[in-house]
Write a protein that holds these residues in place. Structure first.
Motif, PDB file in Angstrom:
ATOM      1  N   ILE A  55      22.916 -10.341   9.672  1.00 47.92           N
ATOM      2  CA  ILE A  55      22.178 -10.408   8.667  1.00 47.92           C
ATOM      3  C   ILE A  55      21.921  -8.657   8.148  1.00 47.92           C
ATOM      4  CG2 ILE A  55      19.517  -9.902   8.088  1.00 47.92           C
ATOM      5  CD1 ILE A  55      20.056 -13.126   6.449  1.00 47.92           C
ATOM      6  N   GLU A  56      22.669  -7.888   7.139  1.00 45.98           N
ATOM      7  CA  GLU A  56      22.241  -6.554   6.655  1.00 45.98           C
ATOM      8  C   GLU A  56      21.186  -6.539   5.146  1.00 45.98           C
ATOM      9  OE1 GLU A  56      25.462  -4.165   6.530  1.00 45.98           O
ATOM     10  OE2 GLU A  56      26.265  -4.349   8.633  1.00 45.98           O
ATOM     11  N   LYS A  57      20.127  -6.045   5.843  1.00 44.89           N
ATOM     12  CA  LYS A  57      18.903  -5.455   3.850  1.00 44.89           C
ATOM     13  C   LYS A  57      19.541  -4.441   3.900  1.00 44.89           C
ATOM     14  CE  LYS A  57      16.029  -9.999   5.559  1.00 44.89           C
ATOM     15  NZ  LYS A  57      14.727 -10.100   5.791  1.00 44.89           N
ATOM     16  N   VAL A  58      18.812  -4.701   2.590  1.00 41.59           N
ATOM     17  CA  VAL A  58      18.857  -2.307   2.205  1.00 41.59           C
ATOM     18  C   VAL A  58      17.507  -3.242   1.089  1.00 41.59           C
ATOM     19  CG1 VAL A  58      19.315  -0.964   0.977  1.00 41.59           C
ATOM     20  CG2 VAL A  58      21.158  -1.745   2.489  1.00 41.59           C
ATOM     21  N   ALA A  59      16.524  -2.106   1.344  1.00 41.98           N
ATOM     22  CA  ALA A  59      16.057  -2.418   0.112  1.00 41.98           C
ATOM     23  C   ALA A  59      15.117  -0.898  -0.651  1.00 41.98           C
ATOM     24  CB  ALA A  59      14.426  -3.147   0.712  1.00 41.98           C
ATOM     25  N   PHE A  60      15.257  -0.682  -1.498  1.00 44.02           N
ATOM     26  CA  PHE A  60      14.533   0.144  -2.605  1.00 44.02           C
ATOM     27  C   PHE A  60      12.274  -0.004  -2.514  1.00 44.02           C
ATOM     28  CE2 PHE A  60      18.722   0.982  -4.881  1.00 44.02           C
ATOM     29  CZ  PHE A  60      18.593   1.959  -3.876  1.00 44.02           C
ATOM     30  N   VAL A  61      11.998   1.112  -2.814  1.00 43.14           N
ATOM     31  CA  VAL A  61      10.729   1.051  -3.364  1.00 43.14           C
ATOM     32  C   VAL A  61      10.276   1.306  -4.656  1.00 43.14           C
ATOM     33  CG1 VAL A  61       8.782   1.656  -2.651  1.00 43.14           C
ATOM     34  CG2 VAL A  61       9.387   1.779  -0.797  1.00 43.14           C
ATOM     35  N   PHE A  62       9.750   0.253  -4.711  1.00 44.23           N
ATOM     36  CA  PHE A  62       9.230   0.497  -6.672  1.00 44.23           C
ATOM     37  C   PHE A  62       8.241   1.524  -6.499  1.00 44.23           C
ATOM     38  CE2 PHE A  62      10.785  -3.814  -7.180  1.00 44.23           C
ATOM     39  CZ  PHE A  62      11.553  -3.774  -7.871  1.00 44.23           C
ATOM     40  N   PRO A  63       8.546   2.566  -7.863  1.00 45.57           N
ATOM     41  CA  PRO A  63       7.634   3.542  -8.055  1.00 45.57           C
ATOM     42  C   PRO A  63       6.349   2.748  -8.164  1.00 45.57           C
ATOM     43  CG  PRO A  63       9.025   3.335  -9.570  1.00 45.57           C
ATOM     44  CD  PRO A  63       9.897   2.893  -8.224  1.00 45.57           C
ATOM     45  N   PRO A  64       5.447   3.554  -8.140  1.00 42.78           N
ATOM     46  CA  PRO A  64       3.616   3.130  -7.756  1.00 42.78           C
ATOM     47  C   PRO A  64       3.270   2.505  -9.508  1.00 42.78           C
ATOM     48  CG  PRO A  64       3.354   4.982  -7.103  1.00 42.78           C
ATOM     49  CD  PRO A  64       5.277   4.740  -7.822  1.00 42.78           C
ATOM     50  N   ASN A  65       4.167   3.145 -10.048  1.00 43.51           N
ATOM     51  CA  ASN A  65       3.228   2.495 -11.675  1.00 43.51           C
ATOM     52  C   ASN A  65       3.991   1.043 -11.678  1.00 43.51           C
ATOM     53  OD1 ASN A  65       6.539   3.810 -11.501  1.00 43.51           O
ATOM     54  ND2 ASN A  65       6.074   4.080 -14.281  1.00 43.51           N
ATOM     55  N   PHE A  66       4.921   0.487 -11.157  1.00 45.26           N
ATOM     56  CA  PHE A  66       5.729  -1.419 -11.930  1.00 45.26           C
ATOM     57  C   PHE A  66       4.621  -1.889 -10.589  1.00 45.26           C
ATOM     58  CE2 PHE A  66       9.326   1.523 -12.883  1.00 45.26           C
ATOM     59  CZ  PHE A  66       9.672   0.857 -13.775  1.00 45.26           C
TER      60      PHE A  66
END
Length: 147
Positions: A55-66
């Motif tokens: 498996i390969e995973k990629v993730a973004f962190v949401f900006p704090p206001n979300f």
């Protein structure tokens, strides 16, 4: 290496079989408005990338206001909440590649072993720069640790 405490954050994640090259594009489409509210969301760094044999995973962190991010239209995407925890991190520069990831992961694991610190889980690669930045690129390998 450096020890860090990471707080829990909301993340947008996709996973696929190894070699699938559309993970980043799928995440980027969501940020560009392919979500239930069609809102555009600023891309944050670092980008989280993890890879195992299956498996390969990629993730973004949401900006704090979300506080409540919009639901994805693409079923391959999911909104997750990371776990708070202690991590060991080792930085490296330049464009990342599998041999650099392996080298710095092993270097970090050896340092943790030498200091009797037990790793928890797999290594995660963090990328901080756009593909168009050529100089002074920043990457890290992080591993959760039992602290």
């Amino acid at each position: 290496y450096e020890g860090r405490l990471y707080s829990s954050v909301a993340m947008l994640e996709t996973e696929s079989r190894p070699g699938f090259t559309q993970n980043f594009r799928t995440l980027y489409q969501y940020l560009s408005g392919a979500n239930e509210t069609q809102i555009k969301i600023a891309m944050t760094t670092p980008v989280y990338m993890a890879k195992t044999a299956s498996i390969e995973k990629v993730a973004f962190v949401f900006p704090p206001n979300f506080v409540q991010p919009p639901h994805p239209q693409n079923e391959r995407l999911k909104i997750i909440q990371s776990k708070e925890g202690y991590f060991a991190a080792i930085p490296y520069g330049g464009y990342s590649n599998p041999s650099k990831v392996q080298y710095y992961t092993q270097l970090l694991l050896q340092a943790l072993n030498k200091n009797n610190i037990r790793p928890i889980g797999n290594a995660v690669q963090l990328g901080y720069n756009s593909p168009y930045k050529f100089f002074n690129r920043q990457n890290e390998i992080i591993i959760a640790v039992d602290y």
